[in-house]
Design an enzyme around this catalytic site. Structure first.
Site, PDB file in Angstrom:
ATOM      1  N   TYR A  22       0.820  -1.148   0.157  1.00 47.02           N
ATOM      2  CA  TYR A  22      -0.326   0.150  -0.092  1.00 47.02           C
ATOM      3  C   TYR A  22       1.381   1.339  -0.175  1.00 47.02           C
ATOM      4  CZ  TYR A  22      -3.283  -3.039   1.142  1.00 47.02           C
ATOM      5  OH  TYR A  22      -4.354  -4.470   1.328  1.00 47.02           O
ATOM      6  N   ARG A  35      -4.086   4.556   4.353  1.00 47.07           N
ATOM      7  CA  ARG A  35      -5.240   3.534   4.520  1.00 47.07           C
ATOM      8  C   ARG A  35      -6.700   4.058   3.029  1.00 47.07           C
ATOM      9  NH1 ARG A  35      -6.695   6.524  10.343  1.00 47.07           N
ATOM     10  NH2 ARG A  35      -8.291   4.476  10.513  1.00 47.07           N
ATOM     11  N   ASN A  44     -13.243  -1.178  -5.098  1.00 47.98           N
ATOM     12  CA  ASN A  44     -13.168  -0.948  -6.467  1.00 47.98           C
ATOM     13  C   ASN A  44     -14.293  -1.425  -6.837  1.00 47.98           C
ATOM     14  OD1 ASN A  44     -12.681  -3.867  -7.231  1.00 47.98           O
ATOM     15  ND2 ASN A  44     -12.097  -4.091  -5.415  1.00 47.98           N
ATOM     16  N   CYS A  52      -6.097  -7.561  -6.220  1.00 49.68           N
ATOM     17  CA  CYS A  52      -5.949  -7.012  -4.850  1.00 49.68           C
ATOM     18  C   CYS A  52      -4.819  -8.024  -3.969  1.00 49.68           C
ATOM     19  CB  CYS A  52      -6.832  -6.316  -4.461  1.00 49.68           C
ATOM     20  SG  CYS A  52      -8.530  -7.168  -4.244  1.00 49.68           S
ATOM     21  N   HIS A  53      -4.759  -9.485  -4.506  1.00 53.81           N
ATOM     22  CA  HIS A  53      -4.286 -10.299  -2.934  1.00 53.81           C
ATOM     23  C   HIS A  53      -2.625 -10.474  -3.605  1.00 53.81           C
ATOM     24  CE1 HIS A  53      -4.896 -12.070  -6.886  1.00 53.81           C
ATOM     25  NE2 HIS A  53      -4.236 -12.447  -6.759  1.00 53.81           N
ATOM     26  N   SER A  58       3.286  -3.217   4.414  1.00 54.50           N
ATOM     27  CA  SER A  58       5.180  -3.311   4.069  1.00 54.50           C
ATOM     28  C   SER A  58       5.798  -3.427   5.253  1.00 54.50           C
ATOM     29  CB  SER A  58       5.021  -1.550   4.562  1.00 54.50           C
ATOM     30  OG  SER A  58       4.995  -1.381   5.561  1.00 54.50           O
ATOM     31  N   GLU A  81       0.520 -18.258  -7.887  1.00 55.94           N
ATOM     32  CA  GLU A  81       1.570 -17.554  -7.905  1.00 55.94           C
ATOM     33  C   GLU A  81       2.540 -17.746  -8.024  1.00 55.94           C
ATOM     34  OE1 GLU A  81      -0.485 -13.876  -9.276  1.00 55.94           O
ATOM     35  OE2 GLU A  81      -2.121 -14.873 -10.048  1.00 55.94           O
TER      36      GLU A  81
END
Length: 102
Positions: A22, A35, A44, A52-53, A58, A81
DNA sequence: AGTCGAGCGCGCA
DNA sequence: TGCGCGCTCGACT
């Protein structure tokens, strides 16, 4: 183009097998509203084009969830993935981390 | 090292 | 119109 639109667009640019944070997105948008980034993903309108996965915290944690998706599913998708997930954190996060081109 | 609080942008009540 | 959130960082303990 609103703030969330930019967030979604950036999220969609994340290559397969990579993850971002993010923070990276927020920095790319020249904002400190970290945020709001997560909030944008939550709100979204096109979840299908928004992986978004691939967006995590961080510190390597998966974060919360993704819309209707639960953390378990998120973890599963990441592993699928090629990203190793330990518990609810990315194992080789530093290696799989993707940074947006400045 | 762990905890607490503040700050951002947008959505929902 | 006001508050909270899927976060992050700095400051204090």
């Amino acid at each position: 183009m609103g703030f969330n639109e930019e967030v979604l667009r950036l999220a969609g640019k994340i290559p397969k097998g990579k993850v971002t944070t993010y923070k990276e997105i927020a920095k790319k948008l020249k904002t400190k509203a970290y945020r709001a980034v997560g909030n944008a993903l939550n709100a979204n309108k096109q979840p299908v084009i928004i992986p978004c996965h691939r967006v995590v915290k961080s510190d390597g944690s998966l974060g919360g969830y993704c819309g209707v998706m639960n953390s378990k599913k998120k973890k599963f998708l990441l592993e699928k993935e090629g990203i190793k997930v330990k518990g609810n954190k990315i194992a080789d996060f530093s290696k799989k981390r993707f940074r947006f081109k400045k």
